[in-house]
Design an enzyme around this catalytic site. Structure first.
Site, PDB file in Angstrom:
ATOM      1  N   TYR A 248       0.436  -1.421  -0.261  1.00  0.00           N
ATOM      2  CA  TYR A 248       0.438  -0.220  -0.062  1.00  0.00           C
ATOM      3  C   TYR A 248       0.808   1.109  -0.481  1.00  0.00           C
ATOM      4  O   TYR A 248       0.900   2.228  -1.089  1.00  0.00           O
ATOM      5  CB  TYR A 248      -0.963  -0.109   1.553  1.00  0.00           C
ATOM      6  CG  TYR A 248      -1.310   1.266   1.753  1.00  0.00           C
ATOM      7  CD1 TYR A 248      -2.733   1.917   0.392  1.00  0.00           C
ATOM      8  CD2 TYR A 248      -1.547   1.988   2.892  1.00  0.00           C
ATOM      9  CE1 TYR A 248      -3.130   2.892   0.534  1.00  0.00           C
ATOM     10  CE2 TYR A 248      -2.525   3.442   2.778  1.00  0.00           C
ATOM     11  CZ  TYR A 248      -2.923   3.410   1.703  1.00  0.00           C
ATOM     12  OH  TYR A 248      -3.973   4.851   2.482  1.00  0.00           O
TER      13      TYR A 248
HETATM   14  O1  UGB Z   1      -2.359   6.446   7.550  1.00  0.00           O
HETATM   15  C1  UGB Z   1      -2.249   6.206   6.800  1.00  0.00           C
HETATM   16  O2  UGB Z   1      -2.390   6.988   5.910  1.00  0.00           O
HETATM   17  C2  UGB Z   1      -3.413   4.574   7.093  1.00  0.00           C
HETATM   18  O3  UGB Z   1      -3.637   4.606   8.169  1.00  0.00           O
HETATM   19  C3  UGB Z   1      -5.204   3.978   8.403  1.00  0.00           C
HETATM   20  O4  UGB Z   1      -4.162   2.719   8.493  1.00  0.00           O
HETATM   21  P1  UGB Z   1      -3.379   2.251  10.138  1.00  0.00           P
HETATM   22  O5  UGB Z   1      -2.766   3.082  10.888  1.00  0.00           O
HETATM   23  O6  UGB Z   1      -2.777   1.480   9.415  1.00  0.00           O
HETATM   24  O7  UGB Z   1      -5.096   2.564  10.631  1.00  0.00           O
HETATM   25  P2  UGB Z   1      -5.930   0.866  11.160  1.00  0.00           P
HETATM   26  O8  UGB Z   1      -5.785   0.185  10.012  1.00  0.00           O
HETATM   27  O9  UGB Z   1      -6.407   1.723  11.853  1.00  0.00           O
HETATM   28  O10 UGB Z   1      -4.684   0.534  11.996  1.00  0.00           O
HETATM   29  C4  UGB Z   1      -4.653   1.632  13.653  1.00  0.00           C
HETATM   30  C5  UGB Z   1      -3.401   0.700  14.490  1.00  0.00           C
HETATM   31  O11 UGB Z   1      -4.015  -0.467  14.971  1.00  0.00           O
HETATM   32  C6  UGB Z   1      -3.562  -1.725  15.479  1.00  0.00           C
HETATM   33  N1  UGB Z   1      -4.514  -2.655  14.684  1.00  0.00           N
HETATM   34  C7  UGB Z   1      -5.499  -3.017  13.484  1.00  0.00           C
HETATM   35  C8  UGB Z   1      -6.405  -3.433  13.336  1.00  0.00           C
HETATM   36  C9  UGB Z   1      -6.202  -4.382  14.766  1.00  0.00           C
HETATM   37  O12 UGB Z   1      -7.037  -6.108  14.413  1.00  0.00           O
HETATM   38  N2  UGB Z   1      -5.717  -4.989  15.390  1.00  0.00           N
HETATM   39  C10 UGB Z   1      -4.214  -3.515  15.660  1.00  0.00           C
HETATM   40  O13 UGB Z   1      -3.951  -3.308  16.789  1.00  0.00           O
HETATM   41  C11 UGB Z   1      -2.760  -1.169  14.202  1.00  0.00           C
HETATM   42  O14 UGB Z   1      -1.507  -2.101  13.749  1.00  0.00           O
HETATM   43  C12 UGB Z   1      -2.399   0.503  13.803  1.00  0.00           C
HETATM   44  O15 UGB Z   1      -1.584   0.957  14.646  1.00  0.00           O
HETATM   45  C13 UGB Z   1      -5.539   3.220   6.858  1.00  0.00           C
HETATM   46  O16 UGB Z   1      -6.619   2.148   7.113  1.00  0.00           O
HETATM   47  C14 UGB Z   1      -4.688   3.625   6.087  1.00  0.00           C
HETATM   48  O17 UGB Z   1      -5.626   3.453   4.251  1.00  0.00           O
HETATM   49  C15 UGB Z   1      -4.032   4.553   5.649  1.00  0.00           C
HETATM   50  O18 UGB Z   1      -4.698   5.902   5.087  1.00  0.00           O
END
Ligand code: UGB
Length: 439
Positions: A248
């Site tokens: 991504y």
């Molecule tokens: O800033 C971005 O550019 C991206 O932001 C977002 O990604 P992330 O920051 O990864 O958000 P998100 O999935 O909500 O996980 C948040 C936290 O929860 C943790 N997480 C997640 C899922 C889970 O089941 N358990 C967990 O601990 C996980 O490990 C993480 O630490 C957008 O989805 C992406 O499309 C993109 O725009």
């Protein structure tokens, strides 16, 4: 010497009794007779299946053709009406813009389209309503937009004909490009969808913009994930972005390079926005804050990832209203594209900004805030972060956006999640104290 019988029967000794030649010949004769009947039946079945399938595909293609969701005089009238700015004449900030918003039925797309419409700009949306997450939520957002006079075309940014037609009908001044395959971890399941939307789709859109006359200015969604393994905090636009941790992130980084090329060759005005984990009402069900809320309310466990040495993961969660202000500020300050007829006439702006909140919060803290607003305890499974593209933390330096866009986030995670929970309970029909609300 091997004989026919040896070839006709399996080699495992003792399983099949080898018969004498005479009996064998008779058997073979019967066998061939029944084989040819079976062969004819098989042919018949294959023919039937083939004709059924080709009929189905004919019905499919023709229904797609006849039910095409764009084109025609009525459609063009709807597009023009939706694209027409409605700012009061003589307003301080000019005549208003005509903005093509891709991914308009997405989370950020819906909020930006509404904000633009509310201040009097013309907006036309495009969205392919794919099934990455519940399309009924996207349809509900479309209905919301429609009730505010924003028309959303059901179509794909990979459809060059559709884009050319839209620019034919309306001389869009700006494109707010938000259509993308989002999600960091899903890239391991479906890598092709990232290339399709974030690379091929982006190029198709840029081709249409470069051919348009006048060329629009483009503001588009990059991502905080481009910082990848960068550990210099807070992340500044000048930091290295050549170590993506997920496909991504790699496609978003590629987008930054691709848009630079179109700026350089064709004079397109480009602004790339690195969004930091955007959340809020009407949000994306695949994101942690949303799926945690759903599970907590349904009494299901949630999985909380933890980093190396038991360090909590953290994100610079950014509230949607702040992001909308950053997007509109970017459109307002974009500067014009300079090309015509596919030729550059002079240098055009190329900008990149972080849009974050500048105060990272750990994932366990996010869960505590949700528990407080939902008034329900979460069942937590804490597990080591799988090697699936996640980064341990994000933290935005927003000085550049503050200086050039007047960007100033004002909503902290507690306030933002309170608003999200309120929306969630109402959208999904939860009533506190009723049976569907587990405490
Ligand atoms: O800033 C971005 O550019 C991206 O932001 C977002 O990604 P992330 O920051 O990864 O958000 P998100 O999935 O909500 O996980 C948040 C936290 O929860 C943790 N997480 C997640 C899922 C889970 O089941 N358990 C967990 O601990 C996980 O490990 C993480 O630490 C957008 O989805 C992406 O499309 C993109 O725009």
């Amino acid at each position: 010497m091997r004989v026919l019988e040896d070839d006709l029967f399996p080699s495992t000794p003792g399983k099949v009794k080898i018969e004498r030649a005479g009996t064998m010949n008779r058997q073979l004769h019967r066998c061939f007779a029944s084989t040819s009947t079976m062969f004819l039946w098989a042919l018949f079945l294959v023919a039937m299946t083939a004709s059924y399938l080709s009929f189905q595909s004919f019905v499919d293609t023709s229904s797609k053709y006849f039910a095409a969701s764009w084109g025609g005089l009525h459609w063009e009238r709807q597009i023009r009406a939706s694209a027409a700015p409605r700012r009061p004449p003589g307003s301080a900030d000019g005549a208003g813009m005509s903005v093509l918003v891709t991914g308009a039925a997405g989370f950020v797309g819906t909020h930006c389209s509404l904000a633009l419409r509310k201040r009097g700009d013309g907006v036309v949306g495009v969205d392919n309503f794919n099934a990455y997450y519940d399309p009924s939520l996207k349809k509900a957002r479309k209905a919301l937009l429609s009730s505010h006079g924003v028309f959303v075309v059901e179509g794909d940014i990979n459809d060059g004909r559709l884009l050319a037609k839209l620019f034919d009908v309306v001389p869009f001044t700006h494109v707010l490009h938000l259509a993308a395959q989002a999600g960091v971890r899903y890239a391991m399941e479906n890598p092709a969808s990232y290339v399709h939307s974030n690379i091929a789709g982006l190029v198709t859109l840029l081709e249409a913009c470069k051919d348009a006359d006048p060329q629009p200015a483009i503001v588009w969604a990059s991502s905080s994930s481009v910082y990848g393994l960068n550990d210099k905090v807070p992340f500044s636009e000048r930091d290295r972005t050549d170590q993506p941790a997920s496909l991504y992130a790699a496609t978003k980084k590629a987008g930054e390079e691709i848009t630079h090329t179109y700026n350089h060759i064709y004079g397109l005005s480009i602004t790339g926005l690195r969004f930091f984990t955007v959340y809020g009402p009407w949000g994306r069900p695949d994101m942690a804050y949303f799926s945690f809320t759903r599970n907590i309310l349904q009494g299901k466990p949630i999985t909380v990832y933890r980093g190396k040495d038991h360090v909590d993961l953290a994100r610079d969660f950014t509230y949607i209203d702040d992001i909308v202000k950053g997007c509109l500020g970017s459109l307002d300050t974009a500067g014009k594209s300079t090309g015509t007829g596919g030729k550059k006439r002079g240098p055009a702006p190329y900008r990149i900004f972080n849009l974050g909140n500048t105060s990272p919060v750990t994932v366990p803290n996010l869960v505590s805030i949700l528990e407080k607003h939902l008034r329900v305890k979460a069942k937590k499974n804490v597990v080591e972060m799988p090697g699936n593209g996640d980064v341990p933390f994000t933290h935005a330096n927003i000085s550049l956006a503050r200086e050039q866009l007047g960007y100033k986030p004002t909503t902290n995670l507690d306030v933002g999640l309170k608003k999200f929970v309120k929306w969630y309970l109402s959208y999904y029909g939860y009533t506190r104290g009723s049976k569907n609300f587990r405490q």
